[in-house]
Design an enzyme around this catalytic site. Structure first.
Site, PDB file in Angstrom:
ATOM      1  N   ARG A 102      76.790  40.166  25.506  1.00  0.00           N
ATOM      2  CA  ARG A 102      78.218  39.912  25.345  1.00  0.00           C
ATOM      3  C   ARG A 102      78.882  39.983  26.708  1.00  0.00           C
ATOM      4  O   ARG A 102      78.795  40.993  27.393  1.00  0.00           O
ATOM      5  CB  ARG A 102      78.785  40.988  24.406  1.00  0.00           C
ATOM      6  CG  ARG A 102      79.879  40.512  23.546  1.00  0.00           C
ATOM      7  CD  ARG A 102      80.250  41.569  22.556  1.00  0.00           C
ATOM      8  NE  ARG A 102      80.812  42.748  23.181  1.00  0.00           N
ATOM      9  CZ  ARG A 102      81.607  43.609  22.568  1.00  0.00           C
ATOM     10  NH1 ARG A 102      81.908  43.413  21.290  1.00  0.00           N
ATOM     11  NH2 ARG A 102      82.075  44.654  23.171  1.00  0.00           N
ATOM     12  N   THR A 106      85.082  38.440  28.373  1.00  0.00           N
ATOM     13  CA  THR A 106      85.521  37.583  27.258  1.00  0.00           C
ATOM     14  C   THR A 106      85.030  38.083  25.896  1.00  0.00           C
ATOM     15  O   THR A 106      85.541  37.646  24.863  1.00  0.00           O
ATOM     16  CB  THR A 106      84.982  36.154  27.435  1.00  0.00           C
ATOM     17  OG1 THR A 106      83.553  36.191  27.348  1.00  0.00           O
ATOM     18  CG2 THR A 106      85.379  35.576  28.776  1.00  0.00           C
ATOM     19  N   ASP A 198      77.814  52.224  23.572  1.00  0.00           N
ATOM     20  CA  ASP A 198      76.991  51.038  23.809  1.00  0.00           C
ATOM     21  C   ASP A 198      75.545  51.366  23.422  1.00  0.00           C
ATOM     22  O   ASP A 198      74.849  52.095  24.130  1.00  0.00           O
ATOM     23  CB  ASP A 198      77.078  50.646  25.299  1.00  0.00           C
ATOM     24  CG  ASP A 198      76.356  49.329  25.574  1.00  0.00           C
ATOM     25  OD1 ASP A 198      75.220  49.144  25.071  1.00  0.00           O
ATOM     26  OD2 ASP A 198      76.918  48.484  26.291  1.00  0.00           O
ATOM     27  N   ASP A 201      72.713  50.618  26.014  1.00  0.00           N
ATOM     28  CA  ASP A 201      72.670  51.574  27.125  1.00  0.00           C
ATOM     29  C   ASP A 201      72.154  52.942  26.672  1.00  0.00           C
ATOM     30  O   ASP A 201      71.424  53.608  27.411  1.00  0.00           O
ATOM     31  CB  ASP A 201      74.076  51.737  27.738  1.00  0.00           C
ATOM     32  CG  ASP A 201      74.419  50.578  28.661  1.00  0.00           C
ATOM     33  OD1 ASP A 201      73.488  49.922  29.169  1.00  0.00           O
ATOM     34  OD2 ASP A 201      75.624  50.329  28.866  1.00  0.00           O
TER      35      ASP A 201
HETATM   36  C1  PRP Z   1      75.845  44.529  21.870  1.00  0.00           C
HETATM   37  C2  PRP Z   1      75.168  44.691  20.539  1.00  0.00           C
HETATM   38  C3  PRP Z   1      75.293  43.334  19.910  1.00  0.00           C
HETATM   39  C4  PRP Z   1      76.621  42.876  20.424  1.00  0.00           C
HETATM   40  C5  PRP Z   1      77.658  43.140  19.366  1.00  0.00           C
HETATM   41  O1  PRP Z   1      74.959  43.968  22.783  1.00  0.00           O
HETATM   42  O2  PRP Z   1      73.838  45.147  20.619  1.00  0.00           O
HETATM   43  O3  PRP Z   1      74.266  42.442  20.323  1.00  0.00           O
HETATM   44  O4  PRP Z   1      76.927  43.647  21.599  1.00  0.00           O
HETATM   45  O5  PRP Z   1      78.882  42.620  19.727  1.00  0.00           O
HETATM   46  P1  PRP Z   1      79.537  41.372  19.027  1.00  0.00           P
HETATM   47  O6  PRP Z   1      79.385  41.565  17.550  1.00  0.00           O
HETATM   48  O7  PRP Z   1      80.979  41.463  19.467  1.00  0.00           O
HETATM   49  O8  PRP Z   1      78.867  40.134  19.526  1.00  0.00           O
HETATM   50  P2  PRP Z   1      75.275  43.868  24.351  1.00  0.00           P
HETATM   51  O9  PRP Z   1      76.020  42.624  24.647  1.00  0.00           O
HETATM   52  O10 PRP Z   1      75.929  45.140  24.792  1.00  0.00           O
HETATM   53  O11 PRP Z   1      73.858  43.691  24.999  1.00  0.00           O
HETATM   54  P3  PRP Z   1      72.625  44.705  25.089  1.00  0.00           P
HETATM   55  O12 PRP Z   1      71.986  44.738  23.739  1.00  0.00           O
HETATM   56  O13 PRP Z   1      71.768  44.065  26.124  1.00  0.00           O
HETATM   57  O14 PRP Z   1      73.144  46.051  25.499  1.00  0.00           O
END
Ligand code: PRP
Length: 208
Positions: A102, A106, A198, A201
């Site tokens: 994500r 944005t 998160d 993380d």
């Molecule tokens: C997080 C989570 C989902 C997403 C959820 O991933 O694991 O994939 O965000 O958010 P959304 O419903 O608003 O799309 P992240 O982008 O933090 O990546 P990561 O898994 O690499 O930490």
């Protein structure tokens, strides 16, 4: 259109520990695994089986064997934390990775890894991602699985925001969603509140 919140004392207790900011990554990973097992138990209730016969040390016994091809689809990175426990339950499952992150400004999903075949879709896909926030990542994953023509898509998330569930079900009403808990809101950065932070993380110990 369906959303199942797995309502069980163990789920509620493990989710509480998972939310706690004092929970270190080693325990966080184990809690995610336990919750993934309980989610998968619920999400696999309707898998199709076929009758079979085995020979016990004493005689023949009738039984059942899975009669569908199951694909686990972890959304990188955080979804990796759910793969092993679900694979323990369904050892014959295939694992198809989707890389999405994500964008921090944005909150839109960015695709960075995708290697699904063009044909022979699995019968059932279990999308694995601990968090369902805005729903953008889940929708991107479901879109891709639709292009692969997967007939049944299930989304397993440890924690969801109501907004994310509503978005997925409005765009893909046939999706079956399984969660351990639903939180009421997202903050300005689109983090689930109260949430658990998160997940990626915390699983991979990359908190800055
Ligand atoms: C997080 C989570 C989902 C997403 C959820 O991933 O694991 O994939 O965000 O958010 P959304 O419903 O608003 O799309 P992240 O982008 O933090 O990546 P990561 O898994 O690499 O930490």
């Amino acid at each position: 259109m369906s959303t199942t919140t797995v309502d069980h004392p163990l789920v509620r207790c493990h989710l509480t520990r998972l939310r706690d900011a004092a929970t270190e990554p080693a325990e966080f990973r184990i809690l995610v695994q336990r919750l993934a097992t309980l989610l998968a138990y619920e999400a696999t209730q309707d898998l199709r089986t076929a009758p079979c016969t085995v020979t016990t040390p004493l005689t023949d016994a009738t039984g059942e064997q899975l009669d569908e091809r199951i694909g686990l689809v972890p959304i990188l990175r955080a979804g990796l934390g759910l793969v092993d426990p679900v694979l323990h339950l369904i050892p014959s499952a295939e694992v198809w990775h989707l890389g999405l992150y994500r964008d921090e400004t944005t909150a839109q999903p960015v695709r960075y890894y995708e290697k699904l075949p063009e044909s022979r879709p699995v019968d059932v896909a279990l999308i694995l991602d601990p968090m369902l926030a805005t729903g953008g990542s889940a929708v991107a994953a479901i879109e891709r699985l639709h292009r692969w023509k997967v007939p049944r898509i299930k989304l397993l998330s440890v924690l969801a925001a109501r907004e994310g569930i509503d978005r997925v079900l409005s765009e893909f009403p046939q999706t079956q969603i399984y969660v351990c808990g639903i939180d009421p809101e997202l903050n300005a950065q689109k983090f689930i509140v109260p949430g658990l932070g998160d997940a990626g993380d915390r699983i991979f110990n990359t908190l800055e």
